[in-house]
Design a protein around this motif. Structure first.
Motif, PDB file in Angstrom:
ATOM      1  N   MET A 192       0.802  -1.222   0.000  1.00  0.00           N
ATOM      2  CA  MET A 192       0.000   0.000   0.000  1.00  0.00           C
ATOM      3  C   MET A 192       0.839   1.280   0.000  1.00  0.00           C
ATOM      4  O   MET A 192       0.489   2.261  -0.636  1.00  0.00           O
ATOM      5  CB  MET A 192      -0.936   0.022   1.207  1.00  0.00           C
ATOM      6  N   ASP A 193       2.011   1.234   0.691  1.00  0.00           N
ATOM      7  CA  ASP A 193       2.747   2.499   0.801  1.00  0.00           C
ATOM      8  C   ASP A 193       3.304   2.948  -0.545  1.00  0.00           C
ATOM      9  O   ASP A 193       3.554   4.120  -0.777  1.00  0.00           O
ATOM     10  CB  ASP A 193       3.838   2.419   1.879  1.00  0.00           C
ATOM     11  N   SER A 246      -5.013   6.263   6.423  1.00  0.00           N
ATOM     12  CA  SER A 246      -4.049   5.546   5.593  1.00  0.00           C
ATOM     13  C   SER A 246      -4.778   4.824   4.460  1.00  0.00           C
ATOM     14  O   SER A 246      -5.971   4.533   4.542  1.00  0.00           O
ATOM     15  CB  SER A 246      -3.265   4.529   6.422  1.00  0.00           C
ATOM     16  N   GLU A 303      -4.222   1.823   3.528  1.00  0.00           N
ATOM     17  CA  GLU A 303      -4.514   0.452   3.939  1.00  0.00           C
ATOM     18  C   GLU A 303      -5.898   0.373   4.575  1.00  0.00           C
ATOM     19  O   GLU A 303      -6.711  -0.486   4.249  1.00  0.00           O
ATOM     20  CB  GLU A 303      -3.440  -0.009   4.924  1.00  0.00           C
ATOM     21  N   GLU A 304      -6.148   1.325   5.468  1.00  0.00           N
ATOM     22  CA  GLU A 304      -7.461   1.371   6.117  1.00  0.00           C
ATOM     23  C   GLU A 304      -8.549   1.662   5.098  1.00  0.00           C
ATOM     24  O   GLU A 304      -9.633   1.083   5.137  1.00  0.00           O
ATOM     25  CB  GLU A 304      -7.472   2.436   7.206  1.00  0.00           C
TER      26      GLU A 304
END
Lengths: 389, 242
Positions: free
Chosen positions: B190-191, B224, B226-227
């Motif tokens: 994700m980052d 974020s 990811e969330e």
């Protein structure tokens, strides 16, 4: 040393082998296939050998026994023998019929055959043989001699022995039947190796090129480069043709070496042109490359490539006319020969090496090889679609 | 040209598995578009559909205004597979030259430039067999770039490489977009996605959401990505997939 660890390893190995169902199946089926083919070929009643008869024998009339048509008698004896199927011929069509393969040998009884027999106490049989297959030549000579002996033995029983019995002392020197063999092709100085060599050479060329192509193409598929290739403008047929040329070069070098070694080092007899032999074997090698590419689509790993040897290579050797002439195989096996590239290469090679034939005579076989290669190229390209879709 | 990639209701079924299940995608020139999703969400299948390695069950794909499949257009498209697909017995340079030739040839200057870009000058004559994983990955990238494609499709190009190399790769990617190259990058990290111009969240063969990282975060109301992804994924489950 721990039995337990050994057993653990053994169990894992067994599990892996069992999971590869094709390998398990092949372990059982491949030997059965090969054995069955061998049994059929070794045991089968070979088809009758077509033998021509030129009977010009005028016979003789003996005051003791009456008429004797010895030529006819021997012909009858031969006809009773299942190994031959007799064809009546004229003297001037002998070589033509031998050459086109419709008869394998011709026995010739000249006009004075019976008379000469009476004079010399010996039946001299003129046998004209096709000659390219030494085993078959020997069989024909042996069986014809046998038939001659039987006929003469029959004469003794009917009381003709008086006439046939030798003057003093002569008998020891000569047998009552002798065969005077002449050959259309090849001949006596050609041995079994000369007969087998052409197909040996063909087989080696096919075998190694097949493995090489199969493994390298498999590697292309497994290392992922095939997918990369197909994501470029390169077409599938281009990939197959590229392989054919790339590996083909090494195949040609191999063929040249094999041929050189066979002819100069092993002193194999040959009649036709070396260049033509090279062409035939090179064509077979091209077929081998494409057969390998096609087969690689059905192998997941190198081990499975090796499994093609009993499935693809062995049957070609058994059924392609290497040791058993296709025309003498059981009828239901013959169609298989006609789809095998080795069969056409064998024919062309034997025609060139043993009969001294040229391009003019062998082109139908070459055409078949080219055709088979073409079909394999297309099929190989098609399997690449299967790979990505 | 409006869009470099355009798909319409793209479906790919393998038996009962719907690997790609109705994707409508439009990517503009010079964009870095990120395909984001867990393993098995259909990213690889989508990329292979885009490049024409797979035939869609239904729907259509066009690349650079050409309806796919189209072999000729592939000369302007680069493709980097998930695992490095290289010829182990050839050198780095030979591999790169091979793919360049297949796409219409390349001059020495171009080869040198590419080798320099991926920083392989010192190893350009090494056999690929002798390279480490990271060097192979760089060679792989060079192979997909050497013909100066206008569009580059990359399937998880940064998986399994160290953070330093990953940073280098993103430098290359930015340099490419400056030249007007369009990039499609799939990833499950994700980052990385933050660096894409636009993102598509993929799950079970569908796009859950599409937009820039900031847009997606604010839509989901999370801090974020990811969330945000988990939030959208949950929503899709609640919403049901009739």
């Amino acid at each position: 040393m721990s039995i337990r660890r050994v057993m653990t390893l053994a169990r894992r190995v067994m599990r892996q082998v069992l999971r590869d169902r094709r390998t398990v199946g092949l372990l059982v089926l491949a030997p059965m296939l090969i054995l069955t083919l061998g049994a059929i070929l070794f045991r089968s009643e070979l088809a009758a050998i077509p033998l021509g008869v030129v009977n010009e024998d005028q016979g003789l009339t003996s005051p003791i026994i009456g008429d004797l048509q010895l030529g006819q008698r021997i012909t009858d004896e031969l006809a009773a023998n299942k190994i031959f199927s007799l064809v009546e011929l004229n003297r001037d069509e002998v070589d033509e019929r031998l050459s086109d393969g419709s008869v394998q040998g011709v026995i010739i009884f000249p006009e004075d055959f019976s008379v000469k027999f009476q004079e010399n106490r010996q039946a001299v049989l003129d046998l004209r043989l096709e000659g390219s297959n030494p085993t078959r030549s020997m069989t024909i000579i042996a069986r014809v001699t046998e038939a001659g002996m039987k006929t003469l033995a029959g004469l003794v029983e009917t009381g003709f022995g008086m006439l046939g019995s030798p003057q003093t002392g002569e008998r020891e020197a000569t047998l009552p039947v002798s065969v005077n063999a002449s050959y259309l092709f090849a001949g006596e100085e050609f041995d079994m190796m000369d007969f087998v060599a052409p197909v040996y050479v063909a087989f080696l060329a096919l075998f190694f090129v097949f493995l090489l192509a199969c493994v390298s193409f498999l590697r292309e598929r497994t290392q992922g480069t095939m997918e990369r290739l197909l994501a470029t403008p390169a077409m599938r047929v281009e990939v197959v043709l590229g392989y054919m040329l790339g590996l083909g070069l090494f195949a040609l070098i191999q063929v040249a070496v094999i041929l050189f070694y066979t002819v100069w080092a092993l002193k194999i007899h040959y009649l036709g042109s070396l260049g033509l032999l090279f062409l035939v074997i090179a064509l077979l090698a091209v077929v081998g490359v494409n057969l390998g590419i096609l087969a690689s689509a059905f192998a997941r790993n190198e081990f499975q490539v090796l499994q093609f040897i009993p499935l693809v290579i062995f049957p070609q050797v058994l059924l392609g006319g290497t040791f058993w002439a296709v025309s003498e195989m059981p009828k239901y096996l013959q169609p298989f020969a006609y789809i095998m590239p080795v069969y056409y290469a064998n024919q062309a090679l034997r025609d060139v090496m043993l009969k001294g034939w040229g391009l003019l005579e062998i082109w139908p076989n070459l055409l078949m090889l080219v055709g088979i290669a073409g079909v394999l190229i297309l099929l190989g390209a098609l399997t690449m679609r299967r790979e990505v879709a | 040209m409006d869009a470099v990639i355009e798909t319409h209701e793209l479906h790919k079924h393998f038996g009962s598995i719907h690997a790609v299940d109705g994707v409508n995608l439009s990517v503009k020139p010079g964009e870095i578009f990120g395909l984001l999703g867990p393993n098995g969400s259909g990213k690889t299948t989508l990329i292979r559909l885009l490049i024409g390695l797979l035939k869609p069950t239904s729907g259509s794909v066009s690349l650079l205004d050409q309806e796919m499949p189209n072999k000729a257009i592939l000369a302007q498209v680069g493709y980097m597979t998930q695992a490095s697909a290289l010829y182990e017995d050839l050198t780095v340079r030979e591999n790169i030259a091979f793919f360049a030739e297949l796409c219409g040839g390349s001059d020495k200057a171009m080869m040198d430039e590419i080798i320099q870009l991926v920083d392989l000058q010192d190893r350009s004559h090494s056999l690929v067999r002798t390279l480490s994983g990271g060097l192979k990955q760089r060679t792989s990238l060079a192979c997909s770039l050497v013909h100066s494609p206008r569009l580059l499709l990359m399937d998880e190009p940064t998986v399994g490489i160290d953070p330093q190399l990953r940073a280098n790769f993103w430098d290359y990617f930015r340099q490419l977009t400056e030249r007007g190259v369009t990039l499609i990058i799939s990833s499950h990290v994700m980052d990385e996605a933050e660096r894409c111009n636009r993102l598509g969240f993929m799950r079970q063969g569908r796009f859950l959401a599409e937009g820039s990282a900031a847009e997606l975060r604010s839509q989901a109301g999370t801090s974020s990505l990811e969330e945000a992804f988990l939030c959208f994924a949950e929503g899709s489950i609640k919403g049901g997939r009739a």
